[in-house]
Motif scaffolding. Structure first.
Motif, short mmCIF file in Angstrom:
data_model
loop_
_atom_site.label_atom_id
_atom_site.label_comp_id
_atom_site.label_asym_id
_atom_site.label_seq_id
_atom_site.Cartn_x
_atom_site.Cartn_y
_atom_site.Cartn_z
N PRO A 193 -2.51 6.12 -5.32
CA PRO A 193 -3.18 7.08 -6.19
C PRO A 193 -4.71 7.05 -6.08
O PRO A 193 -5.34 8.09 -6.13
N GLY A 194 -5.29 5.89 -5.90
CA GLY A 194 -6.75 5.79 -5.81
C GLY A 194 -7.26 5.84 -4.38
O GLY A 194 -8.45 5.67 -4.14
N GLY A 195 -6.40 6.09 -3.41
CA GLY A 195 -6.77 6.11 -2.00
C GLY A 195 -6.15 4.93 -1.28
O GLY A 195 -5.75 3.95 -1.88
N GLY A 196 -6.05 5.06 0.01
CA GLY A 196 -5.46 3.99 0.82
C GLY A 196 -3.95 4.10 0.89
O GLY A 196 -3.35 5.07 0.43
N LEU A 197 -3.34 3.08 1.48
CA LEU A 197 -1.90 3.04 1.67
C LEU A 197 -1.27 1.90 0.90
O LEU A 197 -1.90 0.87 0.68
N THR A 198 -0.02 2.08 0.56
CA THR A 198 0.83 1.01 0.05
C THR A 198 2.07 1.02 0.93
O THR A 198 2.58 2.09 1.27
N ALA A 199 2.54 -0.17 1.32
CA ALA A 199 3.70 -0.27 2.22
C ALA A 199 4.77 -1.14 1.58
O ALA A 199 4.48 -2.22 1.08
N ILE A 200 6.01 -0.64 1.61
CA ILE A 200 7.14 -1.39 1.06
C ILE A 200 8.11 -1.67 2.21
O ILE A 200 8.55 -0.74 2.90
N PHE A 201 8.44 -2.95 2.39
CA PHE A 201 9.33 -3.36 3.47
C PHE A 201 10.74 -2.82 3.21
O PHE A 201 11.15 -2.66 2.05
N GLU A 202 11.50 -2.58 4.26
CA GLU A 202 12.80 -1.92 4.14
C GLU A 202 13.79 -2.62 3.23
O GLU A 202 14.63 -1.98 2.63
N ASP A 203 13.72 -3.96 3.10
CA ASP A 203 14.69 -4.63 2.23
C ASP A 203 14.25 -4.60 0.76
O ASP A 203 14.99 -5.01 -0.11
N ASP A 204 13.03 -4.13 0.51
CA ASP A 204 12.50 -3.91 -0.85
C ASP A 204 12.48 -5.18 -1.70
O ASP A 204 12.39 -5.11 -2.91
#
Length: 137
Positions: free
Chosen positions: A102-113
Motif C-alpha cells: 500500500p505504501g509502495g514497494g513489494l511484498t512477497a509471500i512464499f508458496e507454502d504460506d
C-alpha cells in the motif's frame, strides 16, 4: 547498517503487516515491468534478508548479503506464481506471490504460506557486489 537503511527496513516492516487479502498478486508482465533493471533489497521481520538484481530476459542474480551471488531465471507458473530457478538448482523452483504494498514497494509471500513475508526494503542503482565463491589454497 546505515540509519537510512534501518529506517527503510522499519517502515517496510510496518507496511508488510498490512493485510494483503484484498490485493491481487502481480502477474508476470506486472512483475517484469516493476523489477526489470532494478536491484531490490528485501527484508523480513525488520531484518535485512537479501538482494536481487533483475536483468533483461527474466534473468536474476540473488545474494543473502554475504557477498556470494547466484544467477538464475524467473517465470510465471500455471498457478500465477512467480518462480525462481537458480544455477545450482539445489532447492528446485522457489515460487512466490508478489503484491504491491500500500505504501509502495513489494511484498512477497512464499508458496507454502508458512514463512514470514518478505518486503522490499530498498532499491539501488548500483550493481550488486558479488565476491564469488570462497577462495582458498
Amino acid at each position: 547498517m546505515t540509519y537510512r537503511t534501518l529506517h527503510a527496513l522499519t517502515c517496510a516492516a510496518l507496511l508488510a503487516a498490512t493485510p494483503l487479502a484484498a490485493a491481487q498478486p502481480m502477474n508476470a508482465e506486472e512483475f517484469d515491468a516493476y523489477t526489470r533493471g532494478k536491484t531490490l533489497y528485501y527484508g523480513q521481520s525488520g531484518q535485512a534478508y537479501g538482494v536481487e538484481e533483475y536483468k533483461d530476459d527474466r534473468e536474476v542474480v540473488w545474494s543473502f548479503l554475504d557477498g556470494e551471488c547466484i544467477e538464475g531465471r524467473w517465470y510465471e507458473d500455471a498457478r500465477g506464481y512467480i518462480c525462481f530457478v537458480y544455477e545450482d538448482d539445489r532447492l528446485g523452483p522457489q515460487c512466490w506471490q508478489f503484491f504491491r504494498a500500500p505504501g509502495g514497494g513489494l511484498t512477497a509471500i512464499f508458496e507454502d504460506d508458512t514463512a514470514v513475508p518478505l518486503y522490499e526494503a530498498g532499491e539501488s542503482d548500483e550493481p550488486m557486489q558479488c565476491l564469488g565463491p570462497e577462495v582458498g589454497v
